[in-house]
Design an enzyme around this catalytic site. Structure first.
Site, mmCIF file in Angstrom:
data_model
loop_
_atom_site.group_PDB
_atom_site.id
_atom_site.type_symbol
_atom_site.label_atom_id
_atom_site.label_comp_id
_atom_site.label_asym_id
_atom_site.label_seq_id
_atom_site.Cartn_x
_atom_site.Cartn_y
_atom_site.Cartn_z
ATOM 1 N N LYS A 185 -10.414 7.783 5.893
ATOM 2 C CA LYS A 185 -11.877 6.570 5.592
ATOM 3 C C LYS A 185 -12.909 7.254 6.299
ATOM 4 O O LYS A 185 -14.169 7.291 5.545
ATOM 5 C CB LYS A 185 -11.643 5.296 6.137
ATOM 6 C CG LYS A 185 -10.398 4.361 5.451
ATOM 7 C CD LYS A 185 -10.397 3.071 5.868
ATOM 8 C CE LYS A 185 -8.964 2.235 5.403
ATOM 9 N NZ LYS A 185 -9.004 1.048 5.968
ATOM 10 N N LYS A 205 -9.017 -8.772 3.367
ATOM 11 C CA LYS A 205 -8.914 -9.424 4.755
ATOM 12 C C LYS A 205 -10.096 -9.182 5.600
ATOM 13 O O LYS A 205 -10.555 -10.108 6.067
ATOM 14 C CB LYS A 205 -7.613 -8.925 5.337
ATOM 15 C CG LYS A 205 -7.279 -9.181 6.595
ATOM 16 C CD LYS A 205 -5.961 -8.828 7.093
ATOM 17 C CE LYS A 205 -5.914 -8.936 8.563
ATOM 18 N NZ LYS A 205 -4.565 -8.656 9.103
ATOM 19 N N GLU A 207 -13.842 0.320 -1.279
ATOM 20 C CA GLU A 207 -13.434 0.240 -2.741
ATOM 21 C C GLU A 207 -13.834 -1.039 -3.009
ATOM 22 O O GLU A 207 -14.415 -1.222 -4.146
ATOM 23 C CB GLU A 207 -11.898 0.639 -2.894
ATOM 24 C CG GLU A 207 -11.505 2.160 -2.521
ATOM 25 C CD GLU A 207 -11.254 2.208 -1.036
ATOM 26 O OE1 GLU A 207 -11.611 1.561 -0.264
ATOM 27 O OE2 GLU A 207 -10.405 3.098 -0.696
ATOM 28 N N GLU A 239 3.779 2.055 4.565
ATOM 29 C CA GLU A 239 2.504 1.721 5.400
ATOM 30 C C GLU A 239 3.118 0.988 6.876
ATOM 31 O O GLU A 239 2.597 1.293 7.691
ATOM 32 C CB GLU A 239 1.344 0.854 4.903
ATOM 33 C CG GLU A 239 0.194 1.078 5.601
ATOM 34 C CD GLU A 239 -1.035 0.214 4.774
ATOM 35 O OE1 GLU A 239 -0.814 -0.956 4.849
ATOM 36 O OE2 GLU A 239 -1.967 0.909 4.414
ATOM 37 N N GLY A 292 -2.208 -7.069 5.680
ATOM 38 C CA GLY A 292 -2.674 -6.894 4.410
ATOM 39 C C GLY A 292 -1.209 -6.817 3.452
ATOM 40 O O GLY A 292 -1.213 -7.422 2.377
ATOM 41 N N ARG A 293 -0.150 -6.001 3.695
ATOM 42 C CA ARG A 293 0.983 -5.756 2.868
ATOM 43 C C ARG A 293 1.781 -7.069 3.027
ATOM 44 O O ARG A 293 2.915 -6.964 2.369
ATOM 45 C CB ARG A 293 1.555 -4.480 3.263
ATOM 46 C CG ARG A 293 1.969 -4.170 4.710
ATOM 47 C CD ARG A 293 2.077 -2.936 5.258
ATOM 48 N NE ARG A 293 2.333 -2.620 6.492
ATOM 49 C CZ ARG A 293 1.517 -2.192 7.410
ATOM 50 N NH1 ARG A 293 0.234 -2.447 7.015
ATOM 51 N NH2 ARG A 293 1.768 -2.186 8.703
ATOM 52 N N HIS A 300 15.796 8.249 -18.110
ATOM 53 C CA HIS A 300 15.440 9.036 -19.000
ATOM 54 C C HIS A 300 14.201 10.140 -18.404
ATOM 55 O O HIS A 300 13.612 10.873 -19.191
ATOM 56 C CB HIS A 300 14.934 8.701 -20.301
ATOM 57 C CG HIS A 300 15.997 7.663 -21.041
ATOM 58 N ND1 HIS A 300 16.743 8.487 -21.982
ATOM 59 C CD2 HIS A 300 16.364 6.569 -20.942
ATOM 60 C CE1 HIS A 300 17.850 7.506 -21.952
ATOM 61 N NE2 HIS A 300 17.527 6.219 -21.449
#
Ligand code: F6P
Length: 546
Positions: free
Chosen positions: A511, A206, A212, A352, A266-267, A383
């Site tokens: 950051k 965005k 990253e 978030e 973003g999410r 399990h």
């Protein structure tokens, strides 16, 4: 203005909690044979069975009164019409506009956002058709075989989760890989075995400033340039972003850029151009089906009465356990292997959004807010960590999600999957009493002494709450509705807690400090820090210099 705990509706819930906390769900079922019908809702192809919860009619009335009092309906209307409800970033929150049909319009600040959304969607759709049909050729004249999506957070989790969830609809001649982590291992492995001339990179960001993503994109470009030339990049790199100048600076032709808008968080962005990998995987028609499913949920959320409103009910149950029973975590267990990334996707969506301790007015909250969300697909979770849910000391509500029909009916597999899913909800609710355990052990031939030692360990207290969310089959439309259901659940909870679910300032400090630590690690000049931070950096330095 009253705080949440000062509201009479909140206080009524507190008193009610004192009355109901000892109530056993098995008794609620025994007393009301119609409980399933009364405490389940169907909408948009989704069945929500919430009867296995520690609630009665009064609980529901009180929770719904709270939702009314905090103004959920008005706040939802404000979001849908494009008011700047993301106040700390002064932005509208309009992911719902991304799924509005082309014949509708929504004018915000003088712009018809739906028309603009569909303009960009058409650009994406044309590109997607070219790639899928083999018309889009790489620099040696071959069609694309592999799509590598480079992005992180919302620019990765949503597209990855949906591509996995809708694999039965995937064009299998295309392979999809996702790179998010700045750990060079991720891009190294993702590029392994690929041919540059048949690989398409989507750089999805965005902001187009995310460390990253830019690091991975640069590495991908360098890798590509080992085979192709600068002039070939346009055939192999496209960008999805709101930041045209940064895309151009990176060296991607802006003709190969798919826009979106600052009002898409973003999410919440998989419905936008960020979903380009999804479009490439399942095709435009299926993508449209997914949008239609989400739009149906938007309509439902906006118009259904609160007592039949899926997101409202799901959200209120979360508040009930989180704020009154003190449950600090929530499990999501999809009994569908295709949904194996759904918990990871929901972690960003939920945590978030609602991991906040300050209200939208800047005052501290006076209640707990977002719980820890975690999960794994069933039956694997059974399990691994279900022991804790059945017999641990904490109350952990679980959302079971499954489809009545499998996309891969083979033998008894799906019946076994469903049986496990349903049986877990039954076991968590009913539990197993000491007398039942003792009887079973006696029947197996144990002595009284042996029974006395083993019985306490085999008791299940039960009364552990679950929701079961079922769809007929996990189609693109069903998935669209399911994701939008959780988006709106998060919205409702955020409104109740009085927080802004649409900013994420909490990710910034790490950051900033990482930038400082990086420059010190790279230069070797370690600055002033606490002894732990310095010690860790020195340790790294020692082995990186050797
Ligand atoms: O750091 C958090 C975050 O801003 C998320 O909210 C977002 O989804 C992710 O980073 C990626 O951001 P971008 O798409 O701008 O690269």
């Amino acid at each position: 203005m009253k705080t949440l705990t000062e509201l009479s509706e909140w206080q009524a819930l507190q008193s009610h909690y004192a009355e109901i906390k000892g109530e056993q769900m098995v008794n609620l079922f025994a007393d009301n044979p119609d409980r399933f019908n009364e405490f389940s809702v169907q909408a948009c192809g989704i069945l929500l069975d919430y009867s296995k919860n520690r609630v009665n009619k009064k609980t529901l009335q009180l929770l719904l009164a709270l939702a009314d009092e905090v103004g959920i309906a008005d706040h939802a209307a404000a979001m849908f019409r494009g008011d700047r409800i993301n106040a700390t970033e002064d932005r509208s929150v309009l992911h719902s506009a991304l799924r509005m049909p082309a014949d509708q319009s929504l004018v915000v600040d003088g712009v018809d956002v739906v028309a603009d959304v569909h303009k960009v969607a058409r650009q994406a759709a044309e590109f997607v058709d070219k790639v899928r049909s083999g018309e889009w050729l790489g620099y040696t004249g071959k069609p694309i075989k592999t799509v590598v999506n480079i992005g992180i957070g919302g620019s990765d989790l949503g597209p990855l989760m949906v591509c996995e969830a809708l694999k039965p609809w995937q064009q299998r001649s295309l392979e999809f890989r996702f790179v998010s982590n700045v750990d060079g291992t991720h891009i190294t492995e993702a590029l392994s075995g690929l041919d540059a001339d048949t690989t398409l990179f989507i750089v999805a960001s965005k902001t187009f400033t995310t460390q990253e993503t830019l690091a991975n994109a640069h590495t991908a470009r360098n890798w590509f340039l080992e085979s192709g030339n600068e002039s070939d990049i346009a055939k192999h790199f496209v960008a999805v972003s709101t930041n045209e100048s940064a895309v151009a600076d990176f060296g991607i032709d802006v003709a190969n850029m798919f826009r979106f808008w600052d009002w898409v968080g973003g999410r919440y962005s998989l419905w936008s151009s960020i979903g380009l990998a999804i479009r490439l995987s399942i095709g435009n028609d299926n993508f449209d089906q997914m949008l239609a499913g989400a739009h149906a949920m938007d309509q439902h959320f906006a118009t259904a009465e609160t007592h039949r409103n899926l997101p409202v009910i799901l959200a209120l149950l979360g508040v009930w356990y989180g704020n009154f029973f003190g449950a600090r975590s929530q499990v999501v267990a999809p009994y569908d292997q295709y949904l194996h990334r759904f918990p990871a996707y929901l972690q960003q969506l939920d945590m978030e959004s609602n991991g906040k301790q300050v209200r939208i007015d800047g005052q501290p909250v006076d209640t707990a807010t977002g719980a820890v969300l975690w999960g794994e697909p069933g039956t694997n979770g059974q399990h691994a960590f279900f022991q804790l849910i059945h017999q641990g000391s904490d109350l952990i509500p679980v959302d079971f999600i499954t489809a009545a029909r499998s996309c891969n009916e083979s033998g008894s597999h799906h019946s076994m999957l469903l049986a496990n899913c349903i049986a877990q909800t039954e076991a968590l609710m009913t539990g197993k009493s000491r007398s039942q355990v003792e009887m079973e052990l006696r029947d197996s031939g144990m002595t009284d002494d042996e029974i006395g030692k083993l019985a306490p360990h085999k008791v299940f207290t039960g009364n552990r709450p679950t929701n079961t969310i079922m769809v007929e089959q996990l189609t693109p439309a069903a998935l669209g509705s399911l994701i939008a259901l959780y988006e709106h659940k998060v919205f409702v909870q955020g409104k109740i807690w009085g927080i802004n679910s649409f900013d994420q300032w909490g990710v910034e400090l790490g950051k900033q400090l990482a930038a400082a630590v990086l420059s010190e690690l790279e230069s070797g000049n370690i600055g002033e820090h606490d002894s732990s931070t310095t010690g860790l950096m020195r340790y790294c330095q020692q082995y990186r210099q050797n």
